[in-house]
Scaffold this motif. Structure first.
Motif, PDB file in Angstrom:
ATOM      1  N   GLY A   1     -10.029 -14.535  -0.720  1.00  0.00           N
ATOM      2  CA  GLY A   1      -8.927 -14.308  -1.658  1.00  0.00           C
ATOM      3  C   GLY A   1      -8.674 -12.927  -1.711  1.00  0.00           C
ATOM      4  O   GLY A   1      -8.168 -12.062  -2.777  1.00  0.00           O
ATOM      5  N   HIS A   2      -9.219 -11.885  -0.452  1.00  0.00           N
ATOM      6  CA  HIS A   2      -9.046 -10.552  -0.799  1.00  0.00           C
ATOM      7  C   HIS A   2      -7.868 -10.161   0.163  1.00  0.00           C
ATOM      8  O   HIS A   2      -7.379 -11.139   1.071  1.00  0.00           O
ATOM      9  N   VAL A   3      -7.580  -9.025   0.185  1.00  0.00           N
ATOM     10  CA  VAL A   3      -6.410  -8.588   1.037  1.00  0.00           C
ATOM     11  C   VAL A   3      -7.124  -7.106   1.778  1.00  0.00           C
ATOM     12  O   VAL A   3      -6.976  -6.267   1.357  1.00  0.00           O
ATOM     13  N   PRO A   4      -7.151  -7.593   2.836  1.00  0.00           N
ATOM     14  CA  PRO A   4      -7.986  -6.528   3.726  1.00  0.00           C
ATOM     15  C   PRO A   4      -6.907  -5.586   4.450  1.00  0.00           C
ATOM     16  O   PRO A   4      -5.513  -6.150   4.890  1.00  0.00           O
ATOM     17  N   GLY A   5      -7.126  -4.333   4.788  1.00  0.00           N
ATOM     18  CA  GLY A   5      -5.858  -3.532   5.560  1.00  0.00           C
ATOM     19  C   GLY A   5      -6.785  -2.439   6.211  1.00  0.00           C
ATOM     20  O   GLY A   5      -7.947  -2.415   6.197  1.00  0.00           O
ATOM     21  N   PRO A   6      -5.986  -1.622   7.047  1.00  0.00           N
ATOM     22  CA  PRO A   6      -6.360  -0.659   7.937  1.00  0.00           C
ATOM     23  C   PRO A   6      -6.523   0.454   7.042  1.00  0.00           C
ATOM     24  O   PRO A   6      -5.891   0.976   6.010  1.00  0.00           O
ATOM     25  N   LEU A   7      -7.592   1.266   7.664  1.00  0.00           N
ATOM     26  CA  LEU A   7      -7.941   2.735   7.071  1.00  0.00           C
ATOM     27  C   LEU A   7      -6.903   3.618   7.657  1.00  0.00           C
ATOM     28  O   LEU A   7      -6.930   4.423   8.507  1.00  0.00           O
ATOM     29  N   VAL A   8      -5.886   3.736   6.809  1.00  0.00           N
ATOM     30  CA  VAL A   8      -4.829   4.853   7.067  1.00  0.00           C
ATOM     31  C   VAL A   8      -4.626   5.537   5.694  1.00  0.00           C
ATOM     32  O   VAL A   8      -5.003   5.146   4.539  1.00  0.00           O
ATOM     33  N   PHE A   9      -3.927   6.853   5.715  1.00  0.00           N
ATOM     34  CA  PHE A   9      -3.841   7.713   4.834  1.00  0.00           C
ATOM     35  C   PHE A   9      -2.140   8.240   4.588  1.00  0.00           C
ATOM     36  O   PHE A   9      -1.667   8.364   5.687  1.00  0.00           O
ATOM     37  N   GLY A  10      -1.810   8.234   3.402  1.00  0.00           N
ATOM     38  CA  GLY A  10      -0.162   8.815   3.341  1.00  0.00           C
ATOM     39  C   GLY A  10      -0.132  10.288   4.018  1.00  0.00           C
ATOM     40  O   GLY A  10      -0.733  10.886   3.665  1.00  0.00           O
TER      41      GLY A  10
END
Length: 596
Positions: free
Chosen positions: A267-276
């Motif tokens: 139930g989680h939403v994993p994402g890449p380690l990126v920055f604006g």
């Protein structure tokens, strides 16, 4: 009733603090996930202190360690080891979990996972997730996770920062209710300290790594910055910009797909380690970071220890973040059970590699990779307080289709890897740090001559203010001269032909971004301690010009080209002084010789 000035002030302060406790952060999406079933009720014999608060708060050091001691005493699969002491005198512990505890330090056949929580102690999600998982391993149905894998778990790394607790530690973060502080008692940020290793906590951690030689290292954080849908992001130096390319390939091809799938199923939403790139305009794209050795993931890359920086999203509730971390840890142990041997082989391949060149720093690629990014919509508002505009996140999910990501993978500076570095015995601080890092070196027991490069600083700039308790050198240029040098007994030779050879380069090559030189370990080379008086140098200049008549013309040309020299009598004397044998021959000389 009329209040006194003091009483009135107390009432005002109380009202202010009460109002500040209200949630002023951006709107929040409701969340439910399968991982919520992991939480035990207060009726359970082994409910953790955080679960007693329904994962809204986190226990202090005393309560945490009381639970840890109780848990360790209840199982022959657990053992507690103090591996360090903080600046304020608190013990730093690691929990060892294995079905073969006695062999952990020597067992080269079982993958070993090191999990570290609380390097920034306001970001303490990993502590409470790890305690829940350990509990479920030894008193639940998850013993199989340790069938073929061993675990080292550091519940609180920055223990002094953990005890600088307050409801007002991190205004950008949802929970826990009481949070620790980002820095140590010495005001050092431990995730800027890996290369220089100033803090006693970091020195202890590096010695723990040397002792157990883990195969995978998880560093658990909570991020700040932009809002987005992902509740857990994580990253590592990508194979396109990694020193440990084989390990990076394993992390890319095996780790990320497996962990992402486990998180999504829970139930989680994993994402890449990126920055604006632009805090005012998220749609401009993202920057993909390549960490240098001051950070855990950059340090792990350069010492061939596969390292993952986990950044839970600060705007998600504490419960959601803790459960996501639990899921990631459990899935990591499961993957190591299946694919740990492949990671160990990749790590060994990186350790045995002997490339001829090494990249010291990267810059952004101007050709972006396009991704579909699960973001949050925002509006731009004007501040009547700052006079500037700022971003207001709406809480509404939005998909940024084909958002550009500019990965930091274009070579900015690289060098040919030297054969060795030679350190004079007076560089005691540097030599001691090499020892703490586990880098091997030889102490020379007889005088000899070597052919090596001597570097001289030709231009440099100091930072405008101290950083991490050090005066750093922001940039420097060098001239390099190859010549014979006399080496005395007590000198130290650091060969790069060793498993940690790339780490030695990162620390001893002065142009590297996190070298000892850049961190200000050798500030003495910028200082002259012998000078001259005019009455002494005047006759020496006369004699020098008699011996070298061409100097007179060179001096005239220098005056014509340099107005500052022409206007400063002392600088004119100094021009000649540098030509005399009395001049300090060590001034601006990098004290470490480089054997090519």
């Amino acid at each position: 009733m009329k209040l006194s000035g003091l009483s009135l002030l107390l009432v005002i302060n109380s009202a202010t603090c009460w109002s500040l406790k209200a949630d002023t952060l951006p709107p929040l999406e409701a969340w439910q996930g399968q991982s919520e079933q992991l939480i035990q009720s207060a009726a359970s014999s082994w409910v953790t202190p955080a679960e007693l608060t329904k994962l809204t708060d986190s226990p202090d050091y005393a309560a945490t360690m009381a639970y840890v001691h109780k848990l360790v005493a209840s199982s022959d699969m657990l053992e507690l080891e103090q591996f360090g002491t903080s600046a304020q005198g608190r013990a730093i512990f690691v929990v060892k979990a294995s079905k073969q505890l006695a062999k952990m330090a020597q067992n080269t056949k079982r993958p070993l996972l090191l999990v570290q929580a609380g390097i920034h102690s306001g970001e303490i999600d990993g502590k409470d997730a790890g305690l829940m998982l350990l509990r479920d391993i030894v008193h639940g149905d998850k013993q199989a996770l340790l069938e073929n894998v061993d675990l080292l778990f550091v519940p609180i790394f920055s223990v002094d920062g953990h005890e600088r607790r307050s409801a007002y530690s991190r205004m950008n973060q949802r929970g826990p209710s009481i949070q620790g502080w980002r820095a140590t008692a010495q005001n050092l940020n431990l995730n800027r300290d890996y290369s220089k290793a100033d803090a006693p906590e970091m020195q202890a951690m590096l010695q723990l790594i040397n002792k157990y030689d883990p195969d995978l290292y998880l560093d658990i954080h909570v991020t700040d910055g932009e809002d987005y849908q992902y509740d857990i992001t994580y990253g590592f130096n990508h194979a396109s910009a990694a020193i440990s390319v084989n390990s990076a390939s394993w992390l890319t091809k095996l780790y990320r797909p497996t962990i992402d799938q486990a998180l999504q199923q829970a139930g989680h939403v994993p994402g890449p380690l990126v920055f604006g790139i632009d805090s005012q305009d998220f749609a401009k794209g993202l920057s993909g970071w390549t960490a240098t050795p001051r950070y855990s993931n950059g340090y792990g890359d350069v010492r061939h220890l596969p390292t993952i920086l986990v950044e839970n999203h600060s705007l998600k509730p504490y419960k959601q973040r803790v459960l996501g971390t639990y899921t990631l840890l459990e899935a990591t142990l499961g993957l190591l059970d299946q694919q740990g041997k492949a990671l160990m082989l990749a790590k060994q391949a990186d350790q045995h590699a002997r490339p001829k060149r090494m990249v010291l720093s990267y810059t952004d690629n101007t050709n972006p990779v396009l991704i579909n990014f699960k973001g949050i919509s925002y509006q731009t508002a004007s501040s009547e307080y700052s006079g500037a505009t700022y971003v207001k996140w709406t809480g509404e999910p939005t998909l940024y289709a084909n958002l550009p990501v500019y990965w930091q993978n274009v070579v900015e500076r690289d060098i040919a890897i030297p054969t060795a570095y030679w350190l004079p015995p007076q560089q005691q601080e540097v030599i001691q740090r090499l020892r703490i890092h586990g880098i091997k070196f030889d102490v020379i027991n007889k005088a000899q001559k070597i052919s090596a490069q001597q570097l001289t600083v030709t231009d440099y700039h100091f930072a405008k203010e101290p950083f991490e308790s050090r005066l750093t050198i922001t940039d420097a240029e060098f001239s390099r001269e190859q010549s014979l040098h006399s080496i005395e007994q007590g000198w130290v030779r650091v060969s790069t032909d060793q498993p940690l050879g790339r780490l030695a380069v990162a620390l001893l090559e002065p142009t590297a971004p996190d070298s000892f030189f850049k961190w200000g370990f050798m500030l003495g080379l910028f200082q002259r301690t012998e000078y001259f008086e005019p009455y002494a140098i005047e006759p020496l200049i006369d004699r020098l010009l008699e011996q070298q008549p061409k100097l007179k013309q060179q001096f005239a040309e220098a005056l014509a080209e340099n107005s500052a020299l022409k206007a400063d009598p002392r600088a004119r004397y100094d021009w000649f002084y540098q030509k005399l044998p009395y001049y300090d021959q060590q001034f601006l000389k990098y004290p470490i010789l480089i054997e090519l």
